[in-house]
Design an enzyme around this catalytic site. Structure first.
Site, PDB file in Angstrom:
ATOM      1  CE  LYS A  78      -7.110   2.331   3.627  1.00  0.00           C
ATOM      2  NZ  LYS A  78      -6.680   0.789   3.614  1.00  0.00           N
TER       3      LYS A  78
ATOM      4  NE  ARG B 111      -7.274 -12.701  17.132  1.00  0.00           N
ATOM      5  CZ  ARG B 111      -6.352 -12.386  16.528  1.00  0.00           C
ATOM      6  NH1 ARG B 111      -6.039 -13.192  15.418  1.00  0.00           N
ATOM      7  NH2 ARG B 111      -5.520 -11.558  16.828  1.00  0.00           N
TER       8      ARG B 111
ATOM      9  CD  GLU C  69      -3.126 -12.522  12.845  1.00  0.00           C
ATOM     10  OE1 GLU C  69      -2.232 -11.708  12.507  1.00  0.00           O
ATOM     11  OE2 GLU C  69      -3.433 -12.739  14.094  1.00  0.00           O
TER      12      GLU C  69
ATOM     13  CE  LYS D 185       5.149  -4.908  11.248  1.00  0.00           C
ATOM     14  NZ  LYS D 185       4.221  -5.384  10.268  1.00  0.00           N
TER      15      LYS D 185
ATOM     16  CG  HIS E  34      -0.354  -0.044   2.536  1.00  0.00           C
ATOM     17  ND1 HIS E  34      -0.013  -0.970   3.116  1.00  0.00           N
ATOM     18  CD2 HIS E  34      -0.360   1.104   3.335  1.00  0.00           C
ATOM     19  CE1 HIS E  34       0.658  -0.818   4.258  1.00  0.00           C
ATOM     20  NE2 HIS E  34       0.382   0.813   4.474  1.00  0.00           N
TER      21      HIS E  34
ATOM     22  CE  LYS F 270       1.726 -38.485  18.199  1.00  0.00           C
ATOM     23  NZ  LYS F 270       3.010 -38.737  18.905  1.00  0.00           N
TER      24      LYS F 270
ATOM     25  CE  LYS G 183      -3.741 -14.934  18.237  1.00  0.00           C
ATOM     26  NZ  LYS G 183      -2.603 -15.533  17.489  1.00  0.00           N
TER      27      LYS G 183
ATOM     28  CE1 TYR H 199      -3.034  -4.681  11.349  1.00  0.00           C
ATOM     29  CE2 TYR H 199      -4.503  -4.352  13.154  1.00  0.00           C
ATOM     30  CZ  TYR H 199      -3.254  -4.778  12.764  1.00  0.00           C
ATOM     31  OH  TYR H 199      -2.486  -5.393  13.597  1.00  0.00           O
TER      32      TYR H 199
END
Ligand SMILES: *[C@@H]1O[C@H](CO)[C@@H](O)[C@H](O)[C@H]1NC(C)=O
Ligand SMILES: *[C@@H]1O[C@H](CO)[C@@H](O)[C@H](O)[C@H]1NC(C)=O
Ligand SMILES: *[C@@H]1O[C@H](CO)[C@@H](O)[C@H](O)[C@H]1NC(C)=O
Length: 442
Positions: free
Chosen positions: A172, A269, A334, A415, A145, A355, A266, A202
């Site tokens: 955008k 979510r 994710e 990153k 982006h 396993k 999690k 995001y």
């Protein structure tokens, strides 16, 4: 009867000359940068002759990514972990950060007016470096982006003429940025902008849709790629194309991505319906249970998946149902890939038995250093302390991270940011280019 019969020897010479000439002028085989016409054969598959070595040297002179600005910087020492060299790297970084002129959109629009010039100026490798690589094309989905120079440096680092690259630019993003990306991609037959562009929010579904748009386009291309890798704008490879090909071959049809049993935290979510505007927000509406009978797993947005995997997810109704179901969850990138990779019947997947749990460190897709447990690895830390900075709890690598980073098996790392540590990126560029041409470490 051939005209050559009574001048046998001369005829032979002419034939030889003709073959040599054909070889020399054949565009795919000619390394056009080299001062002597070295052919692809001179670099390929275990050629260790003096001529081969001198061809590599000639080519490296032209294609080396070491710049004058690096002064007394020694990337070889930095990568080997020499603490003085690392210190010098961090010093130089502080200085060059102020004086280095980064290429901006306007400059890319200018230099890509002449694609031949652009590729030469930016030192692209435009011939396959080995038969093995030529016979094993790889597809890339690149979701970006901003930061045009970083995108172009990433493209150059993973570029090989036999591969295929789909670039998804955020709908955008600035107009100038989109124009520059199009200008760069238009210089290559095998790099293109996705046919459909999403506004990426995001942690929302749009991030996955961007990859899916590229997957769809890539399946339609003529290149018979074997594996698909996805990247974002802050990734950088840790391996050469030859090493990536070899790593993918060892997977033998399997995918490689993080896929683990989700924590209690999690699971929230996908318990509630999430609403997406400019941001994503949770609602009080509870979701129906998952439509598939195998469990949900979590991982990250990055994958290494086979061509069959990609074909399957577009065709299989059960997968399509699951895709529809995850669309209003939090950060579906994710858990979608992680779950599909443990779903029975999915090509290249693993069973959902525990396993087959695969952490991000054991998967090959991406090396990410989370801030939570950095420290002394001999005392149980996950990884050594980040020498750059942290962004959203993720390490933006510094020069001091390279020694450890380049020993990992991951194909790419996240990153990197030239505004945090350009020397680190520079050194990986120099290292990979050296390894691509000489096939051993800098
Ligand atoms: C970096 O250091 C090594 C010795 O470790 C030396 O052989 C090499 O020439 C140096 N490279 C540069 C570019 O100074
Ligand atoms: C790009 O850089 C050039 C030269 O440094 C500068 O003149 C120009 O204004 C910059 N353009 C943009 C869009 O930042
Ligand atoms: C644009 O390219 C031309 C040559 O193609 C060069 O003379 C000029 O300096 C470039 N301008 C910028 C801003 O880079």
């Amino acid at each position: 009867m051939s005209v050559c019969d009574f001048k046998q020897f001369r005829c032979f010479q002419l034939q030889k000359l003709l073959i040599l000439t054909l070889l020399t002028f054949s565009t795919t085989f000619l390394i056009k940068y080299a001062s002597i016409p070295c052919t692809l054969k001179d670099f390929q598959d275990g050629e260790d002759s003096t001529r081969s070595q001198s061809c590599r040297e000639d080519l490296y002179k032209v294609l080396s990514l070491r710049t004058k600005e690096k002064g007394d910087l020694n990337c070889s020492k930095i990568i080997k972990g020499d603490s003085d060299a690392v210190k010098r790297g961090h010093q130089l970084n502080a200085v060059t950060k102020k004086i280095t002129v980064h290429l901006n959109e306007t400059m890319y629009l200018n230099i890509t007016n002449d694609c031949h010039y652009f590729k030469e100026f930016r030192k692209y490798i435009t011939v396959p470096m080995s038969k093995e690589e030529e016979d094993f094309p790889i597809a890339y989905s690149m979701v970006i982006h901003k930061n045009i120079e970083m995108f172009e440096r990433l493209l150059r680092a993973v570029y090989a003429p036999q591969n295929i690259y789909c670039v998804h630019v955020d709908e955008k993003s600035k107009k100038k940025f989109k124009e520059a990306v199009r200008a760069i991609t238009s210089c290559f037959d095998n790099v293109f902008v996705a046919s459909k562009l999403e506004r990426v929010v995001y942690a929302s579904w749009s991030r996955v849709q961007a990859d899916l748009n590229c997957m769809d386009d890539l399946l339609r291309s003529n290149v018979q790629w074997r594996y698909l890798l996805n990247t974002c704008g802050t990734d950088f490879p840790l391996k050469t194309n030859a090493e990536i090909v070899r790593a993918l071959k060892t997977l033998n049809g399997k995918n490689s991505l993080e896929s683990e049993t989700p924590s209690q935290h999690k699971q929230s979510r996908w318990k509630y319906h999430f609403e997406v505007g400019d941001h994503i927000s949770e609602t009080a509406t509870e979701k129906e249970p998952s439509p598939i009978s195998s469990p949900i797993f979590t991982g990250n947005a990055y994958f290494i998946v086979s061509r069959d995997f990609v074909k399957y997810i577009f065709e299989e109704p059960q997968v399509q149902k699951f895709i529809d179901w995850v669309k209003d969850t939090y950060s579906p990138d994710e858990h979608l890939w992680a779950t599909l990779n443990r779903m029975p019947g999915v090509p290249g997947s693993s069973p959902y038995s525990n396993k087959y749990e695969l952490s991000d460190m054991n998967a090959m897709a991406r090396m990410v250093k989370w801030s939570y447990n950095e420290g002394d690895i001999t005392k149980g830390a996950d990884y050594p302390i980040c020498t750059g900075t942290h962004r959203r709890a993720v390490c933006v690598y510094g020069t001091g991270d390279l020694n450890w980073l380049l020993k990992q098996h991951h194909l790419l790392a996240n990153k990197f940011d030239p505004d945090v540590d350009d020397v680190a990126i520079n050194c990986i560029e120099e290292y990979l280019r050296y390894k691509t041409l000489y096939r051993n470490d800098l």
